[in-house]
Design an enzyme around this catalytic site. Structure first.
Site, PDB file in Angstrom:
ATOM      1  N   GLU A 160     -13.089 -31.492  17.691  1.00 33.12           N
ATOM      2  CA  GLU A 160     -13.383 -30.849  18.972  1.00 33.12           C
ATOM      3  C   GLU A 160     -13.239 -31.775  20.175  1.00 33.12           C
ATOM      4  OE1 GLU A 160     -16.584 -27.729  19.010  1.00 33.12           O
ATOM      5  OE2 GLU A 160     -16.982 -28.511  17.012  1.00 33.12           O
ATOM      6  N   LYS A 171     -12.813 -16.412  20.187  1.00 35.63           N
ATOM      7  CA  LYS A 171     -13.986 -15.572  20.465  1.00 35.63           C
ATOM      8  C   LYS A 171     -13.601 -14.411  21.384  1.00 35.63           C
ATOM      9  CE  LYS A 171     -17.723 -18.930  19.567  1.00 35.63           C
ATOM     10  NZ  LYS A 171     -18.809 -19.774  20.054  1.00 35.63           N
ATOM     11  N   HIS A 198     -13.096 -38.347  -8.257  1.00 38.74           N
ATOM     12  CA  HIS A 198     -12.672 -37.496  -9.375  1.00 38.74           C
ATOM     13  C   HIS A 198     -11.533 -36.577  -8.974  1.00 38.74           C
ATOM     14  CE1 HIS A 198     -16.020 -38.858 -11.912  1.00 38.74           C
ATOM     15  NE2 HIS A 198     -16.633 -39.011 -10.742  1.00 38.74           N
TER      16      HIS A 198
HETATM   17  C1  F6R Z   1     -18.759 -26.001  20.928  1.00 37.80           C
HETATM   18  C2  F6R Z   1     -19.179 -26.068  19.535  1.00 37.80           C
HETATM   19  C3  F6R Z   1     -18.949 -24.889  18.637  1.00 37.80           C
HETATM   20  C4  F6R Z   1     -20.154 -23.913  18.712  1.00 37.80           C
HETATM   21  C5  F6R Z   1     -19.926 -22.702  17.792  1.00 37.80           C
HETATM   22  C6  F6R Z   1     -21.144 -21.771  17.701  1.00 37.80           C
HETATM   23  O1  F6R Z   1     -19.203 -27.141  21.619  1.00 37.80           O
HETATM   24  O2  F6R Z   1     -19.665 -27.059  19.104  1.00 37.80           O
HETATM   25  O3  F6R Z   1     -18.788 -25.386  17.318  1.00 37.80           O
HETATM   26  O4  F6R Z   1     -21.336 -24.584  18.327  1.00 37.80           O
HETATM   27  O5  F6R Z   1     -18.804 -21.989  18.220  1.00 37.80           O
HETATM   28  O6  F6R Z   1     -21.643 -21.463  18.976  1.00 37.80           O
HETATM   29  P1  F6R Z   1     -23.219 -21.589  19.240  1.00 37.80           P
HETATM   30  O7  F6R Z   1     -23.554 -23.017  18.937  1.00 37.80           O
HETATM   31  O8  F6R Z   1     -23.405 -21.242  20.667  1.00 37.80           O
HETATM   32  O9  F6R Z   1     -23.878 -20.637  18.302  1.00 37.80           O
END
Ligand code: F6R
Length: 355
Positions: free
Chosen positions: A240, A349, A256
């Site tokens: 990320e 998303k 293994h």
């Molecule tokens: C972004 C990040 C992502 C979010 C994930 C879930 O910085 O780390 O991995 O954590 O998309 O979102 P949340 O944490 O808001 O439930």
């Protein structure tokens, strides 16, 4: 060592326009802050008849669950599971405590798991910065810890981890953790002097590892148990913060299967660099395995070893993890990438929200 502009403060500041380095600098301070607000908010777990704990969340919000499992599993009176999907395991029921964690409060998998926990009669607790999860917890009178907002979820690790840790410690499921937390904060404060941007590459292990990994695909090796969560966090932070592929695997399992892969003909191995994370007091046979693997079996892919600092398991875990936080940001910056945005996650998303 190559000059990747990691010692050029103007260029670092310009590229790191949302200040991920500042957020990483602040991680040690999240721990005492989280301790204070969690105790003030006074959420407690009921332990009578409790058989399992499930922490459900995704990405940065699941990372605290991994740390908790890695740190607490050996001492906890009940097993700890981390769930990263819409559905919960079949065993979840009234004897389970489900801790639903989402920094934004809007992650659909976590919301679905929350609803399933409620429908199955599990004891449910929420850790969140707000959003729909907070709205539902308030609607359902579900105990919840509200954490400070304004960061990327992955940069809020201390805020999300400490409440879950205290839920277990303050209910007597694991021994009390206050001393280990204090030592962890001390070790992290010391470390950040070494790892922060002001320390030049010649003296800064995180910048040095970034130079070592520049242009390579990082593979992070650790040991099953305590350090496993740190290695997986290195992998996801490199993904990320540096927009790079990265992989993680653990001893002894990697002995293994994975080691055989370091014999592939052609140019693929030129791209891979292995970093080994190592805690103190390893099982002696694991120490021997690391020695043989790194010195004899990884060939040119063998990179550097990072050793844990501090005495307590929690301090050791966070010390390893903290090097990875800085390293991942420096690696991104060495590519000229701003470490903060996660465009692909947002794009996905958005597409899913279209129905
Ligand atoms: C972004 C990040 C992502 C979010 C994930 C879930 O910085 O780390 O991995 O954590 O998309 O979102 P949340 O944490 O808001 O439930």
């Amino acid at each position: 060592m190559r000059d990747l502009y990691l010692d050029d403060p103007v260029r670092l500041r310009e590229t790191d326009s949302s200040d991920m380095l500042g957020a990483i600098y602040g991680l040690p301070d999240q721990l005492p802050a989280a301790l204070a607000y969690t105790r003030t908010q006074g959420v407690r777990l009921g332990t009578e008849g409790l058989l399992q704990i499930v922490i459900t969340g995704l990405g940065g919000s699941a990372a605290g669950g991994d740390l908790l499992r890695g740190y607490a599993a050996a001492a906890c009176k009940v097993p700890i599971f981390v769930n990263r999907q819409y559905e919960l395991p079949a065993f979840v029921g009234p004897a389970t405590c489900v801790i639903a964690v989402s920094y934004s409060g809007n992650t659909e998998e976590t919301l679905a798991a929350y609803e399933e926990a409620r429908a199955r009669g599990a004891q449910t607790v929420v850790i969140t910065g707000g959003g729909e999860l907070l709205r539902r917890a308030e609607r359902d009178s579900v105990p919840h810890v509200v954490v400070p907002t304004g960061l990327q979820p992955r940069a809020a690790l201390g805020y999300l981890f400490v409440p879950a840790l205290l839920l277990l410690a303050d209910s007597g499921l694991i021994p009390e953790v206050d001393e280990e937390l204090s030592e962890t904060v001390e070790v992290l404060h010391r470390l950040r002097g070494l790892l922060a941007p002001d320390t030049p590459t010649a003296h800064n292990p995180a910048k040095q590892i970034a130079c070592h990994l520049h242009g390579k695909i990082p593979v992070i090796h650790s040991t099953a148990g305590l350090t496993e969560a740190a290695a997986y966090r290195w992998k996801t932070q490199i993904n990320e913060n540096a927009n790079s592929p990265a992989y993680a695997h653990v001893y002894p399992e990697l002995n293994h299967n994975e080691i055989v892969g370091f014999d592939v003909p052609g140019a693929a191995l030129e791209l891979i660099r292995v970093i080994t994370l190592r805690a103190r007091d390893l099982h002696p046979r694991i120490g021997k395995r690391i020695e043989i693997t790194t010195q004899e079996l990884l060939g040119p892919c063998n990179g550097v070893e990072v050793r844990a600092e501090g005495e307590s398991p929690l301090a050791q875990l966070f010390s390893l993890l903290y090097v990875g936080e800085y390293l991942s940001a420096y690696l991104g910056l060495s590519y000229g990438i701003d470490p903060t945005p996660v465009q692909k996650i947002e794009q996905l998303k958005r597409r899913l929200a279209e129905g």
